[in-house]
Design an enzyme around this catalytic site. Structure first.
Site, PDB file in Angstrom:
ATOM      1  N   ARG A 194       6.047   3.129 -14.877  1.00 60.54           N
ATOM      2  CA  ARG A 194       5.509   2.804 -13.557  1.00 60.54           C
ATOM      3  C   ARG A 194       5.696   4.015 -12.633  1.00 60.54           C
ATOM      4  O   ARG A 194       6.654   4.774 -12.787  1.00 60.54           O
ATOM      5  CB  ARG A 194       6.235   1.593 -12.965  1.00 60.54           C
ATOM      6  CG  ARG A 194       5.690   1.181 -11.600  1.00 60.54           C
ATOM      7  CD  ARG A 194       6.553   0.128 -10.925  1.00 60.54           C
ATOM      8  NE  ARG A 194       6.089  -0.113  -9.563  1.00 60.54           N
ATOM      9  CZ  ARG A 194       6.730  -0.860  -8.656  1.00 60.54           C
ATOM     10  NH1 ARG A 194       7.865  -1.440  -8.983  1.00 60.54           N
ATOM     11  NH2 ARG A 194       6.254  -1.000  -7.439  1.00 60.54           N
ATOM     12  N   HIS A 195       4.798   4.185 -11.659  1.00 64.39           N
ATOM     13  CA  HIS A 195       4.906   5.306 -10.730  1.00 64.39           C
ATOM     14  C   HIS A 195       6.193   5.223  -9.895  1.00 64.39           C
ATOM     15  O   HIS A 195       6.819   4.162  -9.765  1.00 64.39           O
ATOM     16  CB  HIS A 195       3.691   5.345  -9.793  1.00 64.39           C
ATOM     17  CG  HIS A 195       3.573   4.154  -8.891  1.00 64.39           C
ATOM     18  ND1 HIS A 195       4.342   3.991  -7.761  1.00 64.39           N
ATOM     19  CD2 HIS A 195       2.765   3.060  -8.946  1.00 64.39           C
ATOM     20  CE1 HIS A 195       4.022   2.866  -7.159  1.00 64.39           C
ATOM     21  NE2 HIS A 195       3.076   2.267  -7.866  1.00 64.39           N
ATOM     22  N   GLY A 196       6.589   6.341  -9.285  1.00 63.91           N
ATOM     23  CA  GLY A 196       7.746   6.371  -8.402  1.00 63.91           C
ATOM     24  C   GLY A 196       7.466   5.669  -7.088  1.00 63.91           C
ATOM     25  O   GLY A 196       6.324   5.270  -6.795  1.00 63.91           O
ATOM     26  N   GLN A 197       8.503   5.522  -6.279  1.00 61.47           N
ATOM     27  CA  GLN A 197       8.342   4.833  -4.993  1.00 61.47           C
ATOM     28  C   GLN A 197       7.244   5.494  -4.161  1.00 61.47           C
ATOM     29  O   GLN A 197       7.181   6.720  -4.043  1.00 61.47           O
ATOM     30  CB  GLN A 197       9.649   4.860  -4.202  1.00 61.47           C
ATOM     31  CG  GLN A 197       9.581   4.068  -2.909  1.00 61.47           C
ATOM     32  CD  GLN A 197      10.724   4.387  -1.967  1.00 61.47           C
ATOM     33  OE1 GLN A 197      10.895   5.533  -1.539  1.00 61.47           O
ATOM     34  NE2 GLN A 197      11.527   3.377  -1.648  1.00 61.47           N
ATOM     35  N   SER A 198       6.383   4.679  -3.577  1.00 55.81           N
ATOM     36  CA  SER A 198       5.292   5.185  -2.733  1.00 55.81           C
ATOM     37  C   SER A 198       5.569   4.874  -1.267  1.00 55.81           C
ATOM     38  O   SER A 198       6.470   4.089  -0.946  1.00 55.81           O
ATOM     39  CB  SER A 198       3.961   4.543  -3.149  1.00 55.81           C
ATOM     40  OG  SER A 198       3.939   3.176  -2.764  1.00 55.81           O
ATOM     41  N   THR A 199       4.782   5.479  -0.389  1.00 54.48           N
ATOM     42  CA  THR A 199       4.956   5.227   1.049  1.00 54.48           C
ATOM     43  C   THR A 199       4.740   3.764   1.388  1.00 54.48           C
ATOM     44  O   THR A 199       5.437   3.202   2.235  1.00 54.48           O
ATOM     45  CB  THR A 199       3.986   6.102   1.854  1.00 54.48           C
ATOM     46  OG1 THR A 199       2.654   5.970   1.320  1.00 54.48           O
ATOM     47  CG2 THR A 199       4.391   7.570   1.785  1.00 54.48           C
ATOM     48  N   TRP A 200       3.798   3.113   0.717  1.00 53.84           N
ATOM     49  CA  TRP A 200       3.556   1.693   0.994  1.00 53.84           C
ATOM     50  C   TRP A 200       4.618   0.805   0.356  1.00 53.84           C
ATOM     51  O   TRP A 200       4.913  -0.270   0.863  1.00 53.84           O
ATOM     52  CB  TRP A 200       2.144   1.289   0.565  1.00 53.84           C
ATOM     53  CG  TRP A 200       1.089   1.733   1.547  1.00 53.84           C
ATOM     54  CD1 TRP A 200       1.215   2.693   2.506  1.00 53.84           C
ATOM     55  CD2 TRP A 200      -0.232   1.213   1.670  1.00 53.84           C
ATOM     56  NE1 TRP A 200       0.045   2.823   3.212  1.00 53.84           N
ATOM     57  CE2 TRP A 200      -0.873   1.922   2.719  1.00 53.84           C
ATOM     58  CE3 TRP A 200      -0.958   0.245   0.996  1.00 53.84           C
ATOM     59  CZ2 TRP A 200      -2.177   1.686   3.108  1.00 53.84           C
ATOM     60  CZ3 TRP A 200      -2.273  -0.012   1.364  1.00 53.84           C
ATOM     61  CH2 TRP A 200      -2.880   0.696   2.423  1.00 53.84           C
ATOM     62  N   ASN A 201       5.206   1.238  -0.772  1.00 58.36           N
ATOM     63  CA  ASN A 201       6.380   0.527  -1.300  1.00 58.36           C
ATOM     64  C   ASN A 201       7.470   0.519  -0.248  1.00 58.36           C
ATOM     65  O   ASN A 201       8.112  -0.511   0.020  1.00 58.36           O
ATOM     66  CB  ASN A 201       6.937   1.225  -2.547  1.00 58.36           C
ATOM     67  CG  ASN A 201       6.110   1.012  -3.793  1.00 58.36           C
ATOM     68  OD1 ASN A 201       6.098   1.863  -4.679  1.00 58.36           O
ATOM     69  ND2 ASN A 201       5.414  -0.109  -3.897  1.00 58.36           N
ATOM     70  N   LYS A 218       3.638  -7.633   4.372  1.00 62.59           N
ATOM     71  CA  LYS A 218       3.796  -8.957   3.772  1.00 62.59           C
ATOM     72  C   LYS A 218       3.811 -10.069   4.820  1.00 62.59           C
ATOM     73  O   LYS A 218       3.218 -11.134   4.611  1.00 62.59           O
ATOM     74  CB  LYS A 218       5.060  -8.982   2.911  1.00 62.59           C
ATOM     75  CG  LYS A 218       4.900  -8.101   1.675  1.00 62.59           C
ATOM     76  CD  LYS A 218       6.160  -7.999   0.842  1.00 62.59           C
ATOM     77  CE  LYS A 218       5.931  -7.040  -0.322  1.00 62.59           C
ATOM     78  NZ  LYS A 218       7.138  -6.842  -1.136  1.00 62.59           N
ATOM     79  N   GLU A 225      -3.995  -0.380 -10.299  1.00 64.28           N
ATOM     80  CA  GLU A 225      -3.180  -1.549  -9.985  1.00 64.28           C
ATOM     81  C   GLU A 225      -4.060  -2.780  -9.785  1.00 64.28           C
ATOM     82  O   GLU A 225      -5.293  -2.676  -9.630  1.00 64.28           O
ATOM     83  CB  GLU A 225      -2.331  -1.266  -8.735  1.00 64.28           C
ATOM     84  CG  GLU A 225      -1.372  -2.370  -8.334  1.00 64.28           C
ATOM     85  CD  GLU A 225      -0.377  -2.789  -9.419  1.00 64.28           C
ATOM     86  OE1 GLU A 225      -0.840  -3.215 -10.497  1.00 64.28           O
ATOM     87  OE2 GLU A 225       0.843  -2.706  -9.178  1.00 64.28           O
TER      88      GLU A 225
END
Length: 518
Positions: A78-85, A164, A153
């Site tokens: 899985r990709h690394g932490q993103s700005t939206w994460n 959220k 995704e």
């Protein structure tokens, strides 16, 4: 070096030299389980929902995977932490977020862990956050990466871009359904999870058709869940059950049919969600805080493991490698306040359990806690599988022990007995977890890899036929979380984690099939 459902479809089992396929109706059998020792009567609604899931499973199991001529290992990241994460924003298949500094660091850690591993090809999602992660991990390798839009995704349509709390306020019931019944979640006329499972099957057709034996796939949380689930035959009801953390690694082994003919390969989940960080670190499971956890610890290596002279080695004491494995496992678990350690009464298991207990009870001296800990130690006969494994056909010893799908070589009688006994052991573990006097409780179970594979099957509400679809190594840990308590559904945080073993961890691309290396 890193040591590594929506509806169940029918996995293939190789019963020594004959190819055996379980009849689908026999295969798709589920049971409702709880920590209570009394039986639970299914409500009409539960029965209807279960039957609907089983029908859905029939549909997913109808289409076989492409046949292969050589063994193939596929490593999912899985990709690394993103700005939206970081912001808590719903990404879906939008392409506006990029990796944070932490995400770049996670990708670099994954690159270092995989730097000595050989891959023939890299498939990547075209989205920036995933593609950048793939570029960091792929490094200076000369083979071009392949981007595939089916690896993007999950498509979440009108949800995408919302925080959220905004999704909850704007969509109300729909957002609630996304949280508690994602498999049947509908938005803008679409069923996103069902669409995702279809895309995952398409991805496998392309990956398996590619002329390569060692494949790296870099994608996203939901699509990697779908890839793992569809590979081993689990349907959309398993969404959010097989966790995928940022830069978590999962490994799947595909072996050609024993008879050399066309048809779906034998598929085994070798590892799930091997993360750059500790797999037992504090965190949520599928977005929910978990207060109840079972950690399955496979006993350390014994002399018989290295000699491969017996189907069951737990009666022997651990050798030097096993002692090192026990020490490193105890160190990994030091940051967990373990309440109870349950083990098989056999030597190697008791030794591993004792090592963990001693380090736990010295937590204050080791600076991990401000007060001494007390750990309850128990031995239960249901975790001892020696007699059961010896029921297996003696020819099964021709299949190397602790190789992917090694349980497929066992006789039906042994597998049935293992499954029945593991059900009793599972109930005992749930009973341990259900102590209401302790709102937070961690139970460690130490046993043979075979019994732990069966316990994971019970956690997932599968049947005995699925046991050949999972793999565990000596000294590994697997983590099962219960965000809704022991009467609720368990989630799998990781399977067969061995990175804590350091130089003795199991490399990702070292093939364990036929003694070859990928």
């Amino acid at each position: 070096m890193l040591s590594v459902s929506p509806p169940p479809s029918l996995p293939l089992r190789y019963h020594h030299n004959r190819h055996l396929i379980r009849h689908r109706n026999h295969r798709l059998h589920f049971a409702i389980r709880s920590s209570s020792t009394s039986s639970i009567q299914e409500s009409v609604e539960e029965k209807t929902a279960r039957e609907k899931n089983l029908l859905s499973s029939e549909l997913y199991s109808a289409t076989p995977f492409p046949s292969i001529k050589e063994a193939k290992r596929v490593v999912l990241v899985r990709h690394g932490q993103s700005t939206w994460n970081e912001e808590g924003r719903i990404q879906g298949s939008s392409d506006f977020s990029v990796l944070t500094k932490k995400g770049e660091g996670q990708a670099e850690t994954s690159r270092q862990m995989l730097i000595d591993d050989s891959f023939d090809v890299c498939f990547s999602s075209p989205l920036i956050r995933s593609k950048r992660t793939a570029e960091i991990i792929w490094g200076s390798r000369k083979v071009n990466m392949i981007t595939d839009s089916d690896l993007r995704e999950i498509d979440l349509y009108s949800f995408q871009g919302l925080l959220k709390h905004e999704g909850k306020a704007k969509f109300g019931a729909a957002f609630r359904q996304w949280q508690i019944d994602a498999a049947n979640f509908n938005i803008d006329g679409h069923f996103p999870v069902r669409e995702l499972w279809g895309r995952a099957r398409n991805c496998w057709n392309k990956i398996l058709a590619h002329e390569s034996r060692s494949v790296l796939v870099v994608a996203h949380n939901a699509v990697n869940q779908a890839l793992v689930a569809t590979a081993i035959g689990l349907g959309t009801e398993y969404f959010r059950i097989l966790l995928q953390s940022n830069c978590g690694v999962s490994v799947l082994d595909f072996a050609p049919r024993v008879d050399g003919g066309d048809g779906s390969p034998c598929i085994c989940l070798n590892r799930l969600n091997q993360t750059p960080d500790s797999p037992v670190a504090a965190g949520s499971s599928a977005g929910r805080k978990t207060c109840k956890r079972i950690i399955l610890v496979s006993h350390g290596t014994t002399q018989r493991d290295t000699e491969a002279t017996s189907l069951y080695s737990g009666t022997q004491p651990m050798n030097m490698l096993g002692i090192i494995q026990s020490q490193k496992t105890a160190e990994l678990l030091l940051d967990q306040n373990v309440s109870t350690i349950v083990s098989s009464p056999k030597n190697a298991c008791v030794e591993m359990a004792t090592a963990i207990s001693r380090v736990q009870e010295a937590a204050d001296c080791l600076g991990a806690d401000c007060v001494p800990r007390y750990v309850e130690m128990k031995q239960i006969q249901e975790l001892d599988v020696r007699d059961i494994l010896q029921l297996s056909n003696k020819d099964a010893t021709e299949v190397p022990l602790l190789q992917p799908g090694f349980l497929n070589s066992f006789e039906d009688e042994a597998l049935s007995a293992l499954w029945e006994q593991s059900g009793k052991a599972w109930q005992s573990l749930l009973n341990e977890l259900s102590d209401e006097s302790k709102p937070e409780k961690i139970v460690v179970a130490v046993g043979d890899p075979a019994i732990h594979i069966a316990l994971m099957g019970h956690c997932l509400n599968l049947t005995a036929d699925w046991m050949g679809s999972f793999h565990l190594d000596a000294g590994s840990i697997s983590v099962l979380d219960f965000p809704d308590g022991p009467t609720g559904r368990g989630t799998i945080r990781c399977i067969n984690y061995t990175a804590h073993l350091g130089r003795w961890s199991i490399p990702i691309t070292r093939s364990t099939i036929d003694g070859e290396e990928f």
